[in-house]
Scaffold this active site. Structure first.
Site, short mmCIF file in Angstrom:
data_model
loop_
_atom_site.label_atom_id
_atom_site.label_comp_id
_atom_site.label_asym_id
_atom_site.label_seq_id
_atom_site.Cartn_x
_atom_site.Cartn_y
_atom_site.Cartn_z
N ARG A 162 0.70 -1.31 -0.40
CA ARG A 162 -0.45 -0.11 0.03
C ARG A 162 0.88 1.61 -0.11
NH1 ARG A 162 -3.13 -3.81 -0.70
NH2 ARG A 162 -4.75 -3.77 -0.20
N SER A 237 -10.10 -0.92 4.07
CA SER A 237 -9.54 -0.85 5.18
C SER A 237 -9.22 0.30 5.62
CB SER A 237 -8.33 -1.65 5.02
OG SER A 237 -8.35 -3.33 5.00
N GLU A 333 -4.57 3.38 6.36
CA GLU A 333 -3.72 2.96 5.05
C GLU A 333 -5.19 5.06 3.80
OE1 GLU A 333 -4.83 0.70 1.71
OE2 GLU A 333 -6.88 1.28 3.16
N1 EPU Z 1 -9.72 -10.60 10.30
C1 EPU Z 1 -10.92 -10.78 11.50
N2 EPU Z 1 -12.13 -9.79 12.36
C2 EPU Z 1 -12.60 -9.16 10.86
C3 EPU Z 1 -11.68 -8.75 9.83
C4 EPU Z 1 -10.29 -9.44 9.72
O1 EPU Z 1 -10.25 -11.65 12.64
O2 EPU Z 1 -13.13 -8.28 11.73
C5 EPU Z 1 -8.90 -11.55 10.12
C6 EPU Z 1 -9.86 -12.50 9.09
O3 EPU Z 1 -10.67 -13.59 9.78
C7 EPU Z 1 -9.04 -13.05 8.65
C8 EPU Z 1 -7.15 -11.92 8.11
O4 EPU Z 1 -8.41 -10.56 10.15
O5 EPU Z 1 -8.05 -14.14 9.16
C9 EPU Z 1 -7.43 -11.14 6.80
O6 EPU Z 1 -9.02 -10.62 7.58
P1 EPU Z 1 -9.28 -10.42 5.00
O7 EPU Z 1 -8.61 -11.62 4.63
O8 EPU Z 1 -10.20 -9.97 5.30
O9 EPU Z 1 -8.43 -9.35 4.93
P2 EPU Z 1 -7.54 -8.22 5.39
O10 EPU Z 1 -6.36 -7.65 6.09
O11 EPU Z 1 -8.57 -7.62 6.77
C10 EPU Z 1 -6.66 -6.55 3.14
C11 EPU Z 1 -6.77 -5.07 2.58
C12 EPU Z 1 -8.10 -5.41 1.81
C13 EPU Z 1 -8.08 -6.46 0.53
C14 EPU Z 1 -8.24 -8.61 2.35
C15 EPU Z 1 -8.24 -9.04 0.51
C16 EPU Z 1 -5.58 -4.71 4.25
C17 EPU Z 1 -5.51 -3.16 5.00
N3 EPU Z 1 -6.58 -4.35 3.35
O12 EPU Z 1 -7.38 -7.11 4.53
O13 EPU Z 1 -7.48 -4.26 1.35
O14 EPU Z 1 -9.46 -6.13 -0.06
O15 EPU Z 1 -7.03 -8.19 2.32
O16 EPU Z 1 -6.81 -9.11 0.33
O17 EPU Z 1 -4.60 -4.97 3.51
C18 EPU Z 1 -8.72 -2.18 1.17
O18 EPU Z 1 -7.23 -1.73 0.71
O19 EPU Z 1 -9.02 -0.72 1.71
C19 EPU Z 1 -9.21 -3.25 1.49
C20 EPU Z 1 -10.03 -3.72 1.25
#
Ligand code: EPU
Length: 337
Positions: A162, A237, A333
């Site tokens: 990012r 995010s 972010e």
């Molecule tokens: N998780 C939780 N609780 C929550 C949310 C997530 O426990 O409320 C845990 C999930 O269970 C999982 C882990 O966190 O084990 C990761 O969750 P998820 O796959 O939803 O992805 P994320 O890390 O929260 C990132 C990106 C997203 C992107 C997704 C999928 C960042 C800051 N965010 O989210 O990007 O869509 O991965 O690749 O890196 C964005 O940048 O705006 C965005 C939405």
């Protein structure tokens, strides 16, 4: 003629749906209009693409440019790949759909990411195991202080998680005009390594997915947990996932064995901010018009009528609580203006 508005509402131009104003707003539809705007009013104070990664906490003084440079064109091609040029104002998801319809691979995992093509390299957008940098060839930008055109190759962009040159040293210095991406044809196999994506496909009995099937799967996963900004103001995010030293993560895991984590290279480990925020009790919690989404704690939502300052104050509380509970600092972010 360039279209100049005074005291223009920015509500339609930010996905958080924050009501605030730009002292002067100019729609930039061609590189020539950018040159004209530059001659007439000087470099812009702010540049907005889709407004999907910004939190507006105050009126924007000076000139704000809205990038609306369109066009998708096919360039050099061979049997295995094709280079595609897109105007910076093209809606990112329109480019993804264009590619998917033509069975061109490489950006299908980035389906439904809000925002414009020009904003994509600035923060090296990423989702479901793929980042913009994986398809990036070059971009052309206007250097605002001098009015000169510059070409940036991958190494010039210094892409990170990012992150890029345009968010750091180059911040506010360039207007991205056009972006070239290499999309794959023959022999391409979509990237389905991201766990949630792999699981979704296996559950549906899909073992060698097509580009369109991957786009469909990602879209289904995204819409099942991310709020649609057209319904609920948000910028995806709100914070980045923190990247910590291996030892620090090992120490946290002793206390919280269920905490997910991923290797991030160079003895660093990434942990999910959404998990940390959820553990602190914020998931689905609302304070007035602002809250953490009930299915994705990392997404802060404007449930209606919130000011940017209210959203920011809420985000600070979330951050303080994660800091207090886990000793981990969350970095926004979204760009906070
Ligand atoms: N998780 C939780 N609780 C929550 C949310 C997530 O426990 O409320 C845990 C999930 O269970 C999982 C882990 O966190 O084990 C990761 O969750 P998820 O796959 O939803 O992805 P994320 O890390 O929260 C990132 C990106 C997203 C992107 C997704 C999928 C960042 C800051 N965010 O989210 O990007 O869509 O991965 O690749 O890196 C964005 O940048 O705006 C965005 C939405």
């Amino acid at each position: 003629m360039i279209a100049v508005q005074s005291s223009a509402s920015l509500r339609p131009y930010n996905t958080f749906g924050i009501e605030t104003f730009a002292e002067r707003l100019i729609h930039i539809r061609t590189p020539e209009e950018a040159q004209k705007a530059l001659e007439r009013f000087g470099p812009p104070s702010y540049i907005l693409g889709g407004g999907s990664n910004v939190l507006l906490t105050q009126p924007l003084e000076g000139t704000t440019w809205l990038t609306r440079i369109g066009g998708i064109a096919v360039g050099e091609a061979n049997e295995r790949s094709v280079v595609v040029a897109a105007g910076s104002g093209v809606v990112w998801n329109d480019l993804v759909q264009w590619a998917v319809q033509r069975q061109l691979g490489g950006i299908e995992n980035l389906v439904l990411i809000p925002g414009t093509v020009g904003a994509a390299p600035i923060q090296n957008i990423g989702a479901y195991g793929v980042e913009l940098k994986d398809a990036f060839v070059r971009l052309e930008a206007l250097h605002l202080p001098t009015g000169q055109y510059h070409v940036f190759w991958p190494e010039d962009c210094r892409f990170g998680y990012r992150d890029s040159f345009f968010k750091r040293e180059g911040r506010g210095q360039y207007l991205i005009l056009r972006v070239w991406l290499r999309l794959r044809k023959k022999g391409y196999r979509p990237n389905v390594a991201y766990r949630a994506l792999a699981n979704w496909l296996v559950e549906k009995g899909i073992h060698a997915p097509t580009i369109a099937q991957v786009a469909h799967a990602v879209a289904a996963i995204r819409t099942s947990k991310l709020p649609d900004p057209a319904m609920w103001g948000n910028a995806g995010s709100f914070f980045k996932n923190p990247i910590l030293l291996q030892e620090a993560v090992a120490a946290l895991k002793e206390q919280y064995p269920t905490m997910p984590s991923w290797p991030a290279g160079h003895s660093m480990v990434k942990i999910p901010a959404g998990w940390l925020i959820e553990q602190c009790g914020w998931k689905g919690r609302r304070e007035g018009p602002v809250g953490c989404h009930e299915r994705q704690a990392l997404v802060i939502v404007n449930y209606g009528g919130a000011t940017g300052a209210q959203v920011w104050a809420f985000a600070q509380k979330v951050r303080a609580s994660v800091q207090e509970h886990f000793g981990v600092e969350l970095e926004p972010e979204v760009q906070v203006w």
